[in-house]
Design an enzyme around this catalytic site. Structure first.
Site, short mmCIF file in Angstrom:
data_model
loop_
_atom_site.label_atom_id
_atom_site.label_comp_id
_atom_site.label_asym_id
_atom_site.label_seq_id
_atom_site.Cartn_x
_atom_site.Cartn_y
_atom_site.Cartn_z
N LYS A 22 0.84 -1.20 0.00
CA LYS A 22 0.00 0.00 0.00
C LYS A 22 0.88 1.25 0.00
O LYS A 22 0.65 2.19 -0.77
CB LYS A 22 -0.91 0.02 1.23
CG LYS A 22 -1.62 1.35 1.44
CD LYS A 22 -2.45 1.37 2.70
CE LYS A 22 -1.71 1.79 3.94
NZ LYS A 22 -1.44 3.22 4.09
N ASN A 23 1.89 1.25 0.88
CA ASN A 23 2.70 2.46 1.05
C ASN A 23 3.63 2.75 -0.13
O ASN A 23 4.25 3.81 -0.18
CB ASN A 23 3.50 2.40 2.35
CG ASN A 23 2.62 2.64 3.57
OD1 ASN A 23 1.42 2.90 3.44
ND2 ASN A 23 3.21 2.56 4.75
N CYS A 126 -4.96 8.73 9.54
CA CYS A 126 -5.01 7.99 10.80
C CYS A 126 -4.78 8.93 11.97
O CYS A 126 -3.92 9.81 11.91
CB CYS A 126 -3.91 6.94 10.84
SG CYS A 126 -4.38 5.34 10.23
N ARG A 131 1.06 14.83 13.27
CA ARG A 131 1.48 14.68 11.87
C ARG A 131 1.41 15.99 11.07
O ARG A 131 0.60 16.15 10.16
CB ARG A 131 0.67 13.60 11.17
CG ARG A 131 0.82 12.27 11.86
CD ARG A 131 0.02 11.20 11.18
NE ARG A 131 0.83 10.38 10.29
CZ ARG A 131 0.34 9.34 9.63
NH1 ARG A 131 -0.90 9.03 9.70
NH2 ARG A 131 1.14 8.62 8.87
N LYS A 172 14.08 15.56 10.75
CA LYS A 172 13.71 14.23 11.24
C LYS A 172 13.33 13.43 10.00
O LYS A 172 12.87 14.02 9.02
CB LYS A 172 12.50 14.43 12.15
CG LYS A 172 11.93 13.23 12.80
CD LYS A 172 10.81 13.70 13.76
CE LYS A 172 10.05 12.50 14.29
NZ LYS A 172 8.93 12.89 15.12
N VAL A 173 13.53 12.14 10.02
CA VAL A 173 13.22 11.33 8.84
C VAL A 173 11.70 11.32 8.59
O VAL A 173 10.93 11.01 9.49
CB VAL A 173 13.73 9.88 9.01
CG1 VAL A 173 13.25 9.01 7.86
CG2 VAL A 173 15.24 9.87 9.12
N SER A 174 11.30 11.67 7.38
CA SER A 174 9.88 11.62 7.01
C SER A 174 9.74 10.93 5.66
O SER A 174 10.33 11.36 4.66
CB SER A 174 9.31 13.04 6.93
OG SER A 174 8.10 13.02 6.18
N VAL A 175 8.96 9.87 5.65
CA VAL A 175 8.74 9.12 4.41
C VAL A 175 8.01 10.01 3.40
O VAL A 175 8.45 10.18 2.26
CB VAL A 175 7.92 7.84 4.71
CG1 VAL A 175 7.55 7.12 3.42
CG2 VAL A 175 8.68 6.93 5.65
N ASP A 317 4.91 0.66 11.96
CA ASP A 317 3.70 0.03 11.43
C ASP A 317 3.55 -1.43 11.88
O ASP A 317 2.53 -2.05 11.58
CB ASP A 317 3.68 0.10 9.90
CG ASP A 317 3.33 1.49 9.41
OD1 ASP A 317 2.98 2.35 10.23
OD2 ASP A 317 3.42 1.72 8.18
N ILE A 339 8.31 7.10 16.70
CA ILE A 339 7.93 7.80 15.45
C ILE A 339 6.69 8.66 15.63
O ILE A 339 6.66 9.83 15.25
CB ILE A 339 7.70 6.80 14.29
CG1 ILE A 339 8.87 5.81 14.17
CG2 ILE A 339 7.46 7.54 12.97
CD1 ILE A 339 10.18 6.37 13.71
N ARG A 409 -8.60 -0.43 4.72
CA ARG A 409 -7.70 0.59 4.14
C ARG A 409 -6.39 -0.05 3.71
O ARG A 409 -5.78 0.40 2.73
CB ARG A 409 -7.40 1.69 5.16
CG ARG A 409 -8.56 2.61 5.44
CD ARG A 409 -8.09 3.80 6.26
NE ARG A 409 -6.82 4.28 5.75
CZ ARG A 409 -5.88 4.82 6.49
NH1 ARG A 409 -6.04 5.00 7.77
NH2 ARG A 409 -4.75 5.24 5.94
C1 UD1 Z 1 4.46 6.92 6.30
C2 UD1 Z 1 3.61 5.69 6.14
C3 UD1 Z 1 3.09 5.22 7.50
C4 UD1 Z 1 4.27 5.02 8.47
C5 UD1 Z 1 5.14 6.27 8.51
C6 UD1 Z 1 6.42 6.06 9.32
C7 UD1 Z 1 2.60 5.87 3.95
C8 UD1 Z 1 1.37 6.06 3.15
N1 UD1 Z 1 2.48 5.99 5.27
O1 UD1 Z 1 3.62 7.93 6.84
O2 UD1 Z 1 2.41 3.98 7.32
O3 UD1 Z 1 3.76 4.77 9.77
O4 UD1 Z 1 5.55 6.65 7.18
O5 UD1 Z 1 7.13 4.99 8.85
O6 UD1 Z 1 3.66 5.60 3.42
N2 UD1 Z 1 6.64 14.83 10.55
C9 UD1 Z 1 6.75 16.16 10.90
N3 UD1 Z 1 6.60 17.11 9.92
C10 UD1 Z 1 6.34 16.79 8.63
C11 UD1 Z 1 6.24 15.42 8.28
C12 UD1 Z 1 6.40 14.46 9.26
O7 UD1 Z 1 6.98 16.49 12.07
O8 UD1 Z 1 6.20 17.69 7.80
C13 UD1 Z 1 6.80 13.80 11.58
C14 UD1 Z 1 5.54 12.99 11.83
O9 UD1 Z 1 4.64 13.65 12.70
C15 UD1 Z 1 6.09 11.72 12.45
C16 UD1 Z 1 7.43 11.55 11.70
O10 UD1 Z 1 7.73 12.84 11.14
O11 UD1 Z 1 6.36 11.91 13.81
C17 UD1 Z 1 7.44 10.53 10.62
O12 UD1 Z 1 6.32 10.70 9.79
P1 UD1 Z 1 6.35 10.39 8.23
O13 UD1 Z 1 7.53 9.49 7.93
O14 UD1 Z 1 6.24 11.64 7.48
O15 UD1 Z 1 5.02 9.54 8.07
P2 UD1 Z 1 4.09 9.46 6.78
O16 UD1 Z 1 4.90 9.69 5.57
O17 UD1 Z 1 2.88 10.27 7.00
#
Ligand code: UD1
Length: 434
Positions: A22-23, A126, A131, A172-175, A317, A339, A409
């Site tokens: 899905k991701n 979610c 977030r 911080k790492v953000s996917v 996850d 996370i 979902r």
């Molecule tokens: C993706 C995944 C989700 C997984 C998550 C972490 C998809 C569709 N979803 O979610 O299943 O749980 O990665 O592996 O791929 N953050 C900030 N500012 C930002 C963006 C993020 O502070 O602008 C923080 C978030 O609040 C969180 C952390 O960074 O604490 C990681 O979030 P992120 O990796 O961005 O999660 P998603 O991409 O939403």
């Protein structure tokens, strides 16, 4: 509303086909916005989030066509879908749609890169933490975009001549922010360097697809990604990689119930950290030519401590599923969630089944119990809900999981995949409940 009814106690034996991730499917579908030519995605899972994103993309003007089943394919084989964004009609992603799925916010990257502007609602998704989207905004600004927030919408405009390459360093790492900036940079002028990039396999999968479309990207899968912008991207065909979270979820289900199951069409390299933890609990994990075999006596499970981390660490996850497993261990397990700050909503529901879990900030302490007892429980988010299913598989008597739309979902044909391996699990439609 549908419910899932489980009668616990059966071992799992057999084979479970693993669906496309899905991701990965979600950002890959969004990448279709980057080109006027057709992007064909294979192995797309049949999920509510995928259907919702199809609606969101078609609202922008993307045409999608489903390719019919080919010889040898059945209902467990992923879908092949053509996406064509040749005639984009709307650069607005409205609140009603974006609020249902956070990942749809990511359209901001491709729309801005290809059309010079976008108006995207702040997301929902979610309820597992605040977030925010600050990394997306600062990243896009580094590529020259002007961004304002007005009435719940992010208004983004590229400079005259389009986005320009820049250096983006995430705090911080953000996917999602990594996906979005990487997509935006493919059409920016010059070079973009993304530092502290997410290394998740889904980022590499997206990069591979973008490269097949003509993008110039190096370093995906490491913490530094370099993208050299090109004039335009072209047609491509890409196969969605296997779902490592679905893989890990079923691996934990087998560890919980005992039995011998081969997870077909997946790869251990996608979830090494989680498999290592499973081995430490005493489960036998081995690689086969086409997947992963999980064998468990169903006997004592050792308690193991886990801290969630970005890839290649233990994934957030899988935290809820692992917690369900640890409710039956022979000791005390400490599970730290680093996370998301609010990802323990399953704790109260697991407690209804007899689990002993104490919470202190980001730390859950799980004291194993000899037996869980079936009860009505409620799904609260996608991964939390499947942890209740795993617990239900060993609980004595009946467990009813309500609000299963959370499960739909992200888990394709969950009841079918589990019941084929011997689980006593069925979906009861809203009608049948009355
Ligand atoms: C993706 C995944 C989700 C997984 C998550 C972490 C998809 C569709 N979803 O979610 O299943 O749980 O990665 O592996 O791929 N953050 C900030 N500012 C930002 C963006 C993020 O502070 O602008 C923080 C978030 O609040 C969180 C952390 O960074 O604490 C990681 O979030 P992120 O990796 O961005 O999660 P998603 O991409 O939403």
């Amino acid at each position: 509303m549908d419910k899932i009814k489980i009668v616990g106690g059966n071992r799992l034996n057999g084979t479970i086909p693993i669906s496309g991730a899905k991701n990965a499917a979600l950002p890959l579908m969004i990448a279709s916005l980057l080109s006027a030519e057709t992007l064909t995605l294979e192995n797309v899972p049949r999920l509510r989030d995928v259907a919702l994103l199809q609606r969101i993309l078609s609202n922008h003007g993307v045409n999608y066509t489903l390719v019919g089943k080919r010889p040898g394919e059945d209902h467990l084989t992923g879908q092949t879908i053509h996406f064509n964004a040749g005639e984009i009609t709307d650069l607005v992603a409205p609140y009603e749609l974006v609020s249902q799925m956070r990942a749809s916010f990511w359209v901001i990257g491709p729309l801005l890169a290809r059309f010079g502007e976008a108006k995207v609602s702040l997301p929902g998704g979610c309820a597992i933490g605040t977030r925010p989207v600050d990394f997306f905004i600062s990243g896009l600004r580094q590529l020259g975009a002007r961004i304002e927030i007005e009435a719940g919408y992010v208004l983004a405009k590229a400079p005259e001549g389009g986005l320009v390459g820049g250096r983006v360093t995430f705090p911080k790492v953000s996917v999602g922010a990594t996906h979005t900036i990487m997509m935006a940079a493919t059409l920016a002028r010059g070079e973009t360097i993304i530092e502290n990039a997410a290394r998740e396999p889904e980022v590499t999968d997206l990069a591979n697809c973008l490269k097949a479309m003509g993008a110039r990207i190096e370093g995906a899968g490491t913490d530094t990604i370099r993208v050299t912008g090109v004039e335009r991207l072209h047609a491509a065909t890409h196969r969605v990689l296997p779902d490592r979270i679905e893989t890990g979820t079923y691996a934990m289900a087998v560890a919980m119930t005992g039995g011998d199951v081969t997870l077909e069409g997946t790869s251990a390299t996608l979830l090494q950290a989680a498999l290592d933890v499973l081995r430490q609990t005493g489960v036998d994990v081995s690689e086969t030519a086409t997947g992963i075999r999980i064998r468990s006596s169903g006997g004592d499970l050792k308690a193991v401590d886990v801290t969630t981390e970005p890839f290649p660490g233990f994934p957030t996850d899988l935290q809820a599923q692992f917690m369900a497993l640890m409710t039956r261990s022979t000791g005390v397990s400490h599970i730290r969630e680093t996370i998301f700050e609010n990802r323990f909503m399953h704790v109260a529901e697991l407690a209804r089944l007899g689990a002993r879990i104490a919470l202190d900030g980001d730390l859950a302490t799980v004291e194993g119990v000899a037996q869980l007892t079936g009860a009505p429980v409620m799904a609260t988010d996608l991964r939390a809900s499947v942890s209740l299913v795993i617990a239900g598989l060993v609980a004595s008597g009946e467990t009813h999981v309500s609000r299963v739309y959370h499960l739909d979902r992200g888990f394709e044909r969950l009841e079918e995949k589990l019941s084929r391996c011997g689980a006593d699990i069925e979906r009861i439609s809203g009608e049948g409940m009355r």
